[in-house]
Design a protein around this motif. Structure first.
Motif, PDB file in Angstrom:
ATOM      1  N   LEU A  53       0.848  -1.192   0.000  1.00 15.65           N
ATOM      2  CA  LEU A  53       0.000   0.000   0.000  1.00 15.65           C
ATOM      3  C   LEU A  53       0.882   1.240   0.000  1.00 15.65           C
ATOM      4  CD1 LEU A  53      -2.731   1.478   0.356  1.00 15.65           C
ATOM      5  CD2 LEU A  53      -2.469   1.119   2.830  1.00 15.65           C
ATOM      6  N   CYS A  54       0.584   2.168  -0.888  1.00 12.00           N
ATOM      7  CA  CYS A  54       1.443   3.349  -0.992  1.00 12.00           C
ATOM      8  C   CYS A  54       0.660   4.548  -1.508  1.00 12.00           C
ATOM      9  CB  CYS A  54       2.633   3.074  -1.909  1.00 12.00           C
ATOM     10  SG  CYS A  54       2.178   2.692  -3.621  1.00 12.00           S
ATOM     11  N   GLY A  55       1.274   5.719  -1.394  1.00 14.33           N
ATOM     12  CA  GLY A  55       0.746   6.922  -2.004  1.00 14.33           C
ATOM     13  C   GLY A  55       1.271   7.038  -3.415  1.00 14.33           C
ATOM     14  N   ALA A  56       0.673   7.921  -4.203  1.00 11.25           N
ATOM     15  CA  ALA A  56       1.049   8.045  -5.611  1.00 11.25           C
ATOM     16  C   ALA A  56       2.512   8.443  -5.776  1.00 11.25           C
ATOM     17  CB  ALA A  56       0.148   9.058  -6.304  1.00 11.25           C
ATOM     18  N   ASP A  57       3.052   9.205  -4.802  1.00 10.59           N
ATOM     19  CA  ASP A  57       4.440   9.642  -4.916  1.00 10.59           C
ATOM     20  C   ASP A  57       5.417   8.479  -4.847  1.00 10.59           C
ATOM     21  OD1 ASP A  57       3.597   9.258  -2.329  1.00 10.59           O
ATOM     22  OD2 ASP A  57       4.794  10.875  -1.469  1.00 10.59           O
ATOM     23  N   PHE A  58       4.973   7.359  -4.264  1.00 14.75           N
ATOM     24  CA  PHE A  58       5.860   6.199  -4.140  1.00 14.75           C
ATOM     25  C   PHE A  58       6.245   5.642  -5.506  1.00 14.75           C
ATOM     26  CE2 PHE A  58       6.672   1.650  -3.730  1.00 14.75           C
ATOM     27  CZ  PHE A  58       7.564   1.600  -2.673  1.00 14.75           C
ATOM     28  N   LEU A  59       5.316   5.639  -6.457  1.00 18.04           N
ATOM     29  CA  LEU A  59       5.609   5.087  -7.779  1.00 18.04           C
ATOM     30  C   LEU A  59       6.762   5.829  -8.455  1.00 18.04           C
ATOM     31  CD1 LEU A  59       2.073   4.349  -9.278  1.00 18.04           C
ATOM     32  CD2 LEU A  59       3.604   2.809  -8.050  1.00 18.04           C
ATOM     33  N   ASP A  60       6.882   7.119  -8.156  1.00 19.16           N
ATOM     34  CA  ASP A  60       7.957   7.903  -8.763  1.00 19.16           C
ATOM     35  C   ASP A  60       9.330   7.498  -8.247  1.00 19.16           C
ATOM     36  OD1 ASP A  60       6.315   9.438 -10.426  1.00 19.16           O
ATOM     37  OD2 ASP A  60       5.888  10.871  -8.830  1.00 19.16           O
ATOM     38  N   THR A  61       9.385   6.845  -7.068  1.00 16.37           N
ATOM     39  CA  THR A  61      10.693   6.437  -6.540  1.00 16.37           C
ATOM     40  C   THR A  61      11.320   5.341  -7.392  1.00 16.37           C
ATOM     41  OG1 THR A  61       9.870   4.681  -5.040  1.00 16.37           O
ATOM     42  CG2 THR A  61       9.884   6.954  -4.206  1.00 16.37           C
ATOM     43  N   PHE A  62      10.500   4.617  -8.154  1.00 12.72           N
ATOM     44  CA  PHE A  62      11.050   3.564  -9.014  1.00 12.72           C
ATOM     45  C   PHE A  62      11.951   4.148 -10.101  1.00 12.72           C
ATOM     46  CE2 PHE A  62       7.064   0.994  -7.901  1.00 12.72           C
ATOM     47  CZ  PHE A  62       7.743   0.241  -6.947  1.00 12.72           C
ATOM     48  N   LYS A  63      11.755   5.446 -10.395  1.00 14.21           N
ATOM     49  CA  LYS A  63      12.527   6.082 -11.463  1.00 14.21           C
ATOM     50  C   LYS A  63      13.822   6.718 -10.960  1.00 14.21           C
ATOM     51  CE  LYS A  63       9.149   8.806 -12.699  1.00 14.21           C
ATOM     52  NZ  LYS A  63       8.342   9.805 -13.446  1.00 14.21           N
ATOM     53  N   VAL A  64      14.003   6.772  -9.634  1.00 13.34           N
ATOM     54  CA  VAL A  64      15.196   7.415  -9.077  1.00 13.34           C
ATOM     55  C   VAL A  64      16.408   6.508  -9.280  1.00 13.34           C
ATOM     56  CG1 VAL A  64      16.289   8.327  -6.998  1.00 13.34           C
ATOM     57  CG2 VAL A  64      13.815   8.613  -7.354  1.00 13.34           C
ATOM     58  N   PRO A  65      17.421   6.977 -10.018  1.00 12.86           N
ATOM     59  CA  PRO A  65      18.602   6.144 -10.285  1.00 12.86           C
ATOM     60  C   PRO A  65      19.282   5.690  -8.991  1.00 12.86           C
ATOM     61  CG  PRO A  65      18.600   8.099 -11.684  1.00 12.86           C
ATOM     62  CD  PRO A  65      17.513   8.295 -10.675  1.00 12.86           C
ATOM     63  N   GLY A  66      19.556   4.391  -8.907  1.00 13.20           N
ATOM     64  CA  GLY A  66      20.267   3.850  -7.768  1.00 13.20           C
ATOM     65  C   GLY A  66      19.437   3.548  -6.547  1.00 13.20           C
ATOM     66  N   LEU A  67      18.142   3.846  -6.586  1.00 10.63           N
ATOM     67  CA  LEU A  67      17.301   3.624  -5.407  1.00 10.63           C
ATOM     68  C   LEU A  67      16.719   2.214  -5.367  1.00 10.63           C
ATOM     69  CD1 LEU A  67      16.192   4.952  -2.870  1.00 10.63           C
ATOM     70  CD2 LEU A  67      14.223   5.744  -4.201  1.00 10.63           C
ATOM     71  N   TRP A  68      16.371   1.677  -6.530  1.00 10.62           N
ATOM     72  CA  TRP A  68      15.771   0.347  -6.611  1.00 10.62           C
ATOM     73  C   TRP A  68      16.585  -0.561  -7.533  1.00 10.62           C
ATOM     74  CZ3 TRP A  68      11.267  -1.637  -4.364  1.00 10.62           C
ATOM     75  CH2 TRP A  68      10.474  -0.724  -3.658  1.00 10.62           C
ATOM     76  N   LEU A  69      16.683  -1.828  -7.173  1.00  8.84           N
ATOM     77  CA  LEU A  69      17.221  -2.832  -8.081  1.00  8.84           C
ATOM     78  C   LEU A  69      16.098  -3.259  -9.026  1.00  8.84           C
ATOM     79  CD1 LEU A  69      19.267  -5.082  -5.610  1.00  8.84           C
ATOM     80  CD2 LEU A  69      20.163  -3.383  -7.215  1.00  8.84           C
ATOM     81  N   ASP A  70      16.430  -3.494 -10.282  1.00 12.88           N
ATOM     82  CA  ASP A  70      15.403  -3.848 -11.273  1.00 12.88           C
ATOM     83  C   ASP A  70      14.624  -5.097 -10.873  1.00 12.88           C
ATOM     84  OD1 ASP A  70      16.139  -1.674 -12.785  1.00 12.88           O
ATOM     85  OD2 ASP A  70      17.384  -2.824 -14.186  1.00 12.88           O
ATOM     86  N   ASP A  71      15.334  -6.098 -10.347  1.00 13.12           N
ATOM     87  CA  ASP A  71      14.634  -7.337  -9.991  1.00 13.12           C
ATOM     88  C   ASP A  71      13.722  -7.144  -8.779  1.00 13.12           C
ATOM     89  OD1 ASP A  71      16.912  -6.997  -8.423  1.00 13.12           O
ATOM     90  OD2 ASP A  71      17.145  -9.145  -8.061  1.00 13.12           O
ATOM     91  N   HIS A  72      14.027  -6.145  -7.942  1.00  9.00           N
ATOM     92  CA  HIS A  72      13.148  -5.857  -6.811  1.00  9.00           C
ATOM     93  C   HIS A  72      11.851  -5.206  -7.280  1.00  9.00           C
ATOM     94  CE1 HIS A  72      16.420  -5.917  -3.413  1.00  9.00           C
ATOM     95  NE2 HIS A  72      16.317  -7.056  -4.078  1.00  9.00           N
ATOM     96  N   VAL A  73      11.946  -4.296  -8.241  1.00  7.20           N
ATOM     97  CA  VAL A  73      10.747  -3.686  -8.810  1.00  7.20           C
ATOM     98  C   VAL A  73       9.895  -4.759  -9.468  1.00  7.20           C
ATOM     99  CG1 VAL A  73       9.845  -1.989 -10.447  1.00  7.20           C
ATOM    100  CG2 VAL A  73      11.957  -1.500  -9.200  1.00  7.20           C
ATOM    101  N   GLU A  74      10.534  -5.659 -10.172  1.00  7.91           N
ATOM    102  CA  GLU A  74       9.832  -6.763 -10.837  1.00  7.91           C
ATOM    103  C   GLU A  74       9.080  -7.613  -9.822  1.00  7.91           C
ATOM    104  OE1 GLU A  74       8.391  -9.343 -13.660  1.00  7.91           O
ATOM    105  OE2 GLU A  74       9.586  -7.543 -14.115  1.00  7.91           O
ATOM    106  N   GLU A  75       9.719  -7.914  -8.711  1.00  9.30           N
ATOM    107  CA  GLU A  75       9.091  -8.775  -7.707  1.00  9.30           C
ATOM    108  C   GLU A  75       7.958  -8.055  -6.975  1.00  9.30           C
ATOM    109  OE1 GLU A  75      10.256 -11.674  -3.915  1.00  9.30           O
ATOM    110  OE2 GLU A  75      11.846 -10.711  -5.097  1.00  9.30           O
ATOM    111  N   VAL A  76       8.175  -6.796  -6.623  1.00  5.26           N
ATOM    112  CA  VAL A  76       7.135  -6.044  -5.927  1.00  5.26           C
ATOM    113  C   VAL A  76       5.888  -5.919  -6.803  1.00  5.26           C
ATOM    114  CG1 VAL A  76       6.481  -3.765  -5.066  1.00  5.26           C
ATOM    115  CG2 VAL A  76       8.677  -4.743  -4.414  1.00  5.26           C
ATOM    116  N   ALA A  77       6.095  -5.560  -8.068  1.00 10.79           N
ATOM    117  CA  ALA A  77       4.957  -5.347  -8.964  1.00 10.79           C
ATOM    118  C   ALA A  77       4.367  -6.646  -9.487  1.00 10.79           C
ATOM    119  CB  ALA A  77       5.384  -4.463 -10.135  1.00 10.79           C
ATOM    120  N   GLY A  78       5.234  -7.610  -9.797  1.00 10.29           N
ATOM    121  CA  GLY A  78       4.770  -8.835 -10.425  1.00 10.29           C
ATOM    122  C   GLY A  78       4.298  -9.897  -9.465  1.00 10.29           C
TER     123      GLY A  78
END
Length: 264
Positions: free
Chosen positions: A135-160
């Motif tokens: 559960l998150c606010g809309a601003d959280f989705l923008d953190t996925f675009k911040v360079p170096g903040l998320w690993l690609d496979d972590h975004v994949e797992e959270v979303a998928g």
């Protein structure tokens, strides 16, 4: 009548301090998910980040946990969990989700006598097995675009694997964030966007600013939380300087991981 899938909502963050808006997200998300006809929300979890996060002005986890528990005393379905906050280092969101999902599945299996398969692969779950969504606010989705903040496979797992429930906030456009991300677009069916028609722009940052200036925050926070803050003299000018000029732990941790990979 179709059987609804049991679902637990998990909110990770600083909760510095927890506000009425943080708690409101749970109610909005539950209503939306129930209206889909697919899910039955059976619980909510507030998981404050550990002190190792390194964010400026972050008060000790013991205080953030205590305030969250005071704030949620009246809720019969949302609880506060201190596992993440007690970790010696900052914990990636996906790691926290794995931990809670493992606990949820274990409780489900013990309660039903069913074995829904390996917890590492959601494809082995039956349609009635419980789900966990972030559960998150809309601003959280923008953190996925911040360079170096998320690993690609972590975004994949959270979303998928897990999925997100994102509540709109202010003038942010969560639909655009999903559209501009190949990973999020690929898993759009697992991302639920919730519109908040009764706008509440309460910001923990603004709450802290008001507190250190001696201004009222009544009706922005529960009275019990305000009382706790005054009792423990939290959110002063000095406390806001904590971790000043310190790089957030997610950035330094990823750098360490990259160096280790190169060394190997």
């Amino acid at each position: 009548m179709s059987v609804r899938i049991p679902l637990v909502l998990l909110a990770c963050g600083s909760f510095n301090p927890i506000t009425n808006q943080h708690m409101r997200l749970f109610e909005l998300a539950r209503d939306h998910l129930h209206q889909t006809g697919q899910f039955q929300v059976v619980g909510g979890i507030v998981s404050p980040v550990s002190d190792g996060y390194g964010k400026q002005g972050l008060v000790l986890a013991k205080h953030r946990i205590a305030m969250a528990r005071l704030a949620l005393q009246s809720s019969d379905w949302v609880s506060v969990d201190d596992w993440e906050s007690q970790q010696p280092d900052w914990t990636e969101t996906v790691v926290t989700m794995r931990y809670h999902y493992g606990r949820i599945l274990k409780q489900y299996q013990e309660g039903t006598g069913k074995d829904s398969g390996p917890t590492t692969n959601s494809h082995h779950l039956t349609s009635s097995s419980p789900r966990l969504k972030l559960l998150c606010g809309a601003d959280f989705l923008d953190t996925f675009k911040v360079p170096g903040l998320w690993l690609d496979d972590h975004v994949e797992e959270v979303a998928g694997r897990f999925g997100l429930v994102c509540v709109s906030r202010g003038g942010l456009e969560p639909e655009r964030a999903v559209h501009e991300s190949d990973t999020l677009s690929r898993h759009w069916r697992n991302i639920f966007l919730v519109s908040e028609w009764v706008r509440n722009e309460t910001s923990a940052t603004e709450v802290r600013r008001a507190l250190r200036r001696g201004l009222s925050v009544k009706y922005l926070l529960p009275d019990s939380v305000i009382e706790y803050i005054h009792q423990h003299n939290l959110y002063t000018g000095d406390s806001e300087l904590k971790n000043k000029d310190v790089l957030l732990r997610p950035f330094t941790k990823q750098t360490e991981m990259l160096v280790k990979t190169l060394d190997d």
